[in-house]
Design a protein around this motif. Structure first.
Motif, PDB file in Angstrom:
ATOM      1  N   PRO A 182       0.817  -1.225   0.000  1.00  0.00           N
ATOM      2  CA  PRO A 182       0.000   0.000   0.000  1.00  0.00           C
ATOM      3  C   PRO A 182       0.848   1.273   0.000  1.00  0.00           C
ATOM      4  N   ARG A 183       1.914   1.319   0.805  1.00  0.00           N
ATOM      5  CA  ARG A 183       2.752   2.534   0.832  1.00  0.00           C
ATOM      6  C   ARG A 183       3.473   2.731  -0.493  1.00  0.00           C
ATOM      7  N   LEU A 184       3.931   1.645  -1.099  1.00  0.00           N
ATOM      8  CA  LEU A 184       4.596   1.770  -2.395  1.00  0.00           C
ATOM      9  C   LEU A 184       3.650   2.350  -3.432  1.00  0.00           C
ATOM     10  N   VAL A 185       2.442   1.829  -3.506  1.00  0.00           N
ATOM     11  CA  VAL A 185       1.480   2.310  -4.502  1.00  0.00           C
ATOM     12  C   VAL A 185       1.115   3.770  -4.228  1.00  0.00           C
ATOM     13  N   ARG A 186       0.910   4.127  -2.966  1.00  0.00           N
ATOM     14  CA  ARG A 186       0.547   5.514  -2.649  1.00  0.00           C
ATOM     15  C   ARG A 186       1.698   6.470  -2.921  1.00  0.00           C
ATOM     16  N   ALA A 187       2.934   6.011  -2.693  1.00  0.00           N
ATOM     17  CA  ALA A 187       4.095   6.847  -3.041  1.00  0.00           C
ATOM     18  C   ALA A 187       4.146   7.072  -4.545  1.00  0.00           C
ATOM     19  N   PHE A 188       3.838   6.024  -5.299  1.00  0.00           N
ATOM     20  CA  PHE A 188       3.850   6.184  -6.759  1.00  0.00           C
ATOM     21  C   PHE A 188       2.741   7.112  -7.222  1.00  0.00           C
ATOM     22  N   LEU A 189       1.561   7.017  -6.627  1.00  0.00           N
ATOM     23  CA  LEU A 189       0.475   7.915  -7.031  1.00  0.00           C
ATOM     24  C   LEU A 189       0.878   9.371  -6.820  1.00  0.00           C
ATOM     25  N   ARG A 190       1.520   9.675  -5.694  1.00  0.00           N
ATOM     26  CA  ARG A 190       2.002  11.040  -5.450  1.00  0.00           C
ATOM     27  C   ARG A 190       3.052  11.430  -6.489  1.00  0.00           C
ATOM     28  N   TYR A 191       3.913  10.488  -6.794  1.00  0.00           N
ATOM     29  CA  TYR A 191       4.969  10.735  -7.803  1.00  0.00           C
ATOM     30  C   TYR A 191       4.334  11.064  -9.159  1.00  0.00           C
ATOM     31  N   ALA A 192       3.373  10.259  -9.580  1.00  0.00           N
ATOM     32  CA  ALA A 192       2.734  10.487 -10.880  1.00  0.00           C
ATOM     33  C   ALA A 192       1.974  11.809 -10.895  1.00  0.00           C
ATOM     34  N   GLN A 193       1.317  12.133  -9.783  1.00  0.00           N
ATOM     35  CA  GLN A 193       0.573  13.389  -9.701  1.00  0.00           C
ATOM     36  C   GLN A 193       1.497  14.600  -9.675  1.00  0.00           C
ATOM     37  N   ALA A 194       2.758  14.358  -9.290  1.00  0.00           N
ATOM     38  CA  ALA A 194       3.753  15.437  -9.295  1.00  0.00           C
ATOM     39  C   ALA A 194       4.447  15.569 -10.648  1.00  0.00           C
ATOM     40  N   GLY A 195       4.000  14.793 -11.623  1.00  0.00           N
ATOM     41  CA  GLY A 195       4.565  14.892 -12.969  1.00  0.00           C
ATOM     42  C   GLY A 195       5.569  13.818 -13.304  1.00  0.00           C
ATOM     43  N   GLY A 196       5.729  12.824 -12.449  1.00  0.00           N
ATOM     44  CA  GLY A 196       6.676  11.741 -12.717  1.00  0.00           C
ATOM     45  C   GLY A 196       6.373  11.032 -14.022  1.00  0.00           C
ATOM     46  N   ARG A 197       7.418  10.683 -14.769  1.00  0.00           N
ATOM     47  CA  ARG A 197       7.205  10.154 -16.115  1.00  0.00           C
ATOM     48  C   ARG A 197       7.228   8.620 -16.205  1.00  0.00           C
ATOM     49  N   ASN A 198       7.708   7.934 -15.178  1.00  0.00           N
ATOM     50  CA  ASN A 198       7.796   6.476 -15.237  1.00  0.00           C
ATOM     51  C   ASN A 198       6.489   5.824 -14.809  1.00  0.00           C
ATOM     52  N   ASP A 199       6.203   4.663 -15.401  1.00  0.00           N
ATOM     53  CA  ASP A 199       5.087   3.841 -14.944  1.00  0.00           C
ATOM     54  C   ASP A 199       5.559   2.986 -13.766  1.00  0.00           C
ATOM     55  N   LEU A 200       4.609   2.288 -13.175  1.00  0.00           N
ATOM     56  CA  LEU A 200       4.920   1.292 -12.153  1.00  0.00           C
ATOM     57  C   LEU A 200       4.373  -0.050 -12.633  1.00  0.00           C
ATOM     58  N   ARG A 201       5.273  -0.989 -12.871  1.00  0.00           N
ATOM     59  CA  ARG A 201       4.867  -2.341 -13.249  1.00  0.00           C
ATOM     60  C   ARG A 201       5.061  -3.257 -12.038  1.00  0.00           C
ATOM     61  N   MET A 202       4.050  -4.058 -11.784  1.00  0.00           N
ATOM     62  CA  MET A 202       4.064  -4.912 -10.604  1.00  0.00           C
ATOM     63  C   MET A 202       3.865  -6.357 -11.040  1.00  0.00           C
ATOM     64  N   ALA A 203       4.762  -7.237 -10.607  1.00  0.00           N
ATOM     65  CA  ALA A 203       4.711  -8.639 -11.026  1.00  0.00           C
ATOM     66  C   ALA A 203       3.814  -9.460 -10.111  1.00  0.00           C
ATOM     67  N   TRP A 204       2.652  -8.934  -9.836  1.00  0.00           N
ATOM     68  CA  TRP A 204       1.618  -9.652  -9.107  1.00  0.00           C
ATOM     69  C   TRP A 204       0.304  -8.889  -9.294  1.00  0.00           C
ATOM     70  N   THR A 205      -0.758  -9.321  -8.648  1.00  0.00           N
ATOM     71  CA  THR A 205      -2.079  -8.717  -8.807  1.00  0.00           C
ATOM     72  C   THR A 205      -2.403  -7.860  -7.585  1.00  0.00           C
ATOM     73  N   LEU A 206      -2.853  -6.656  -7.823  1.00  0.00           N
ATOM     74  CA  LEU A 206      -3.201  -5.763  -6.713  1.00  0.00           C
ATOM     75  C   LEU A 206      -4.503  -6.198  -6.042  1.00  0.00           C
ATOM     76  N   PRO A 207      -4.590  -6.042  -4.728  1.00  0.00           N
ATOM     77  CA  PRO A 207      -5.888  -6.257  -4.070  1.00  0.00           C
ATOM     78  C   PRO A 207      -6.878  -5.190  -4.538  1.00  0.00           C
ATOM     79  N   GLU A 208      -8.145  -5.500  -4.491  1.00  0.00           N
ATOM     80  CA  GLU A 208      -9.163  -4.612  -5.054  1.00  0.00           C
ATOM     81  C   GLU A 208      -9.174  -3.247  -4.369  1.00  0.00           C
ATOM     82  N   SER A 209      -8.882  -3.203  -3.067  1.00  0.00           N
ATOM     83  CA  SER A 209      -8.906  -1.918  -2.368  1.00  0.00           C
ATOM     84  C   SER A 209      -7.859  -0.960  -2.933  1.00  0.00           C
TER      85      SER A 209
END
Length: 381
Positions: free
Chosen positions: A205-232
């Motif tokens: 959860p913290r990793l995903v939320r850190a990435f969301l802040r990064y993307a909202q700040a203009g970050g250009r990289n995607d986040l690829r995850m080698a598993w399935t996210l929980p629905e929440s």
């Protein structure tokens, strides 16, 4: 005096070869039989599994002795000494924490972590291991730990003597995890890679939320995850409108995983507890920067090459992600490209197997004296 030389090793984890322990035993068994033979140690393979053929379970090449009983029969297996009877071994190597042996039977236990006792996540397996280890640690003539951190925690937990513990780091396939041509490996859309799962300690959860802040700040990289996210968490991603930037790939094959490593800008592994940390080592072997935490064994595996953060600080993770966009980590990336594979090359399965055989020889020598008895421990059990 009769020489005590036979060692029986549990290869049951090979039946789950994609798990961390399964990978560990698979790597070890690629080298151990030959090294045992060179040291004149007959190695007897054993496992317990009710269903499936040896061929379908991937263990036929070892011609193992086998008990076809379910796990809930472990008490009966131990009481009757079934493993001892079918193997006729002098010493037993439990590659998955413990074996159901008679209380007086000497055992070497490989302990990967003590999460089951210190940070349990409520799984049935963790509860089983915790219960069994409380009664079986005292019959461990030696213990193998894959990190200094795990050894320290294990000895503190059980009052086990440190001089009976060997630190034997795990290995990786250095012929497989290699840097590749940088231009060819880079995807059309650059990405951070996360290799983990959804258990609490993996800190998803913290990793995903850190990435969301990064993307909202203009970050250009995607986040690829080698598993399935929980629905929440998937809901949070959709609410942020970033479902095309957070790509949950589900379970990936070995070749795809290697390509993902090689093409990543950085591997994100902000785990809060590990006994070792394969993703850190695999990223470095591929010459790719890796972000991880100061927790548990991770600084041992990452050395001074990994990028460390406080795993509970989302803002710090976000800032480190942005630093890749700003060029702040360009020199680090160049350094990892050159020094990462050399660091990872120290972690080989051959070395792991050689050191394991040294433990066998030490334990067999003690058994030969006839003086060994189950230990009297004073720990926090």
């Amino acid at each position: 005096m009769l020489m005590l030389r036979n060692v029986a090793i549990d290869i049951y984890p090979l039946c789950s070869s994609h798990s961390g322990i399964g990978r560990s035993v698979s790597g070890l068994m690629a080298e151990l039989p030959g090294i045992c033979a060179a040291s004149s140690i007959p190695l007897i393979t054993y496992f317990r599994q009710m269903l499936g053929t040896n061929e379908s379970l991937g263990v036929a090449r070892f011609s193992p002795r086998r008990i076809r009983l379910p796990r809930f029969m472990e008490t009966c297996i131990a009481r009757l000494g079934l493993i001892e009877m079918i193997t006729q071994a002098n010493l037993f190597h439990a590659t998955d924490f413990y074996l159901p042996l008679k209380p007086s039977t000497p055992m070497i236990a490989t302990v990967y972590d003590v999460i089951y006792a210190l940070d349990p996540e409520g799984t049935v397996d963790q509860q089983r291991i915790a219960q069994q280890m409380q009664r079986r640690v005292r019959q461990c003539i030696r213990v193998i730990c894959c990190s200094e951190y795990t050894a320290r925690e294990f000895c503190t937990l059980y009052g086990y003597p440190r001089n009976r513990v060997s630190i034997i780091p795990l290995g990786i396939d250095s012929e497989r995890f290699l840097p590749t041509n940088e231009i060819a490996a880079r995807a059309a859309r650059p990405y951070f890679l996360a290799v983990s799962c959804n258990t609490t300690r993996k800190n998803t959860p913290r990793l995903v939320r850190a990435f969301l802040r990064y993307a909202q700040a203009g970050g250009r990289n995607d986040l690829r995850m080698a598993w399935t996210l929980p629905e929440s968490l998937a809901d949070e991603v959709r609410a942020a409108g970033l479902q095309d930037r957070v790509i949950a790939l589900g379970k990936v094959g070995d070749d795809e995983l290697l390509a993902l490593y090689q093409g990543a800008v950085c591997v994100m592994f902000p785990s809060l507890y590990e006994g070792f940390g394969f993703p850190v080592l695999e990223a470095l072997a591929c010459g790719v920067p890796v972000l991880t935490t100061h927790r548990s064994s991770l600084p041992e595996v990452g050395g001074d090459l990994a990028l460390y953060v406080d795993g509970e600080d989302i803002d710090e993770m976000t800032q480190q992600m942005l630093a890749f966009d700003s060029g702040h980590h360009d020199k680090l990336a160049v350094r990892i490209r050159h020094e990462g594979p050399a660091w990872a090359s120290n972690y080989t399965w051959q070395r792991c197997a050689e050191q394991t055989v040294e433990v066998y020889l030490s334990a067999l020598a003690e058994l030969q004296t006839g003086s060994w008895q189950p230990l009297q421990l004073k720990g926090n059990q």
